[in-house]
Design an enzyme around this catalytic site. Structure first.
Site: not given
Length: 150
Positions: A52-53
């Site tokens: 989930d960057l």
């Protein structure tokens, strides 16, 4: 009563990027990239994928002062591990690649495997990091324009 205690962290990279209203310099991007790579390495060494960057999952600095009474504005911290998952099974083997029914992650920085709904691996976190760094140094990604047109 239930409580949660956590460090008070600084602004997100999204805040800084939109306040500046321009892309980061090469030097800043490299500094952010090195710290993010170290953070992702630590996450992977712990047996997890981040998945989930995105700009608002990266905080810069914190509210606490360092011993020399300066603010730690140069420190990058990764937050929000809601999509993190183990990449090893109970026997210590890497999970097998298979197709899933739902998309996981951030659509802007997602890898091809994520879009194809395949099991993600450490490689996908690194691909996301590359897209992320290209975005903060350029302010855009070439494929976003095509995506927005559709």
């Amino acid at each position: 009563w239930s409580y949660i205690i956590q460090d008070k962290l600084g602004k997100t990279l999204e805040d800084y990027l939109f306040e500046r209203n321009e892309a980061f310099t090469e030097k800043t991007t490299l500094q952010v990239g090195i710290q993010l790579l170290d953070s992702i390495k630590l996450i992977h060494q712990s047996g997890f994928l981040y998945n989930d960057l995105k700009l608002n999952n990266i905080c810069v600095g914190d509210a606490a002062e360092l011993p020399n009474h300066t603010k730690s504005l140069h420190k990058i911290r990764v937050i929000d591990f809601g999509l993190a998952q183990r990449f090893h099974d109970e026997n210590g083997n890497h999970i097998s690649c298979k197709k899933h029914g739902t998309f996981k992650g951030n659509i802007i920085f997602a890898s091809k495997n994520a879009f194809n709904l395949l099991t993600q691996s450490r490689r996908d976190d690194l691909i996301s990091l590359c897209y992320f760094l290209l975005y903060i140094i350029d302010g855009d990604l070439p494929f976003l324009q095509r995506f927005e047109e559709q």
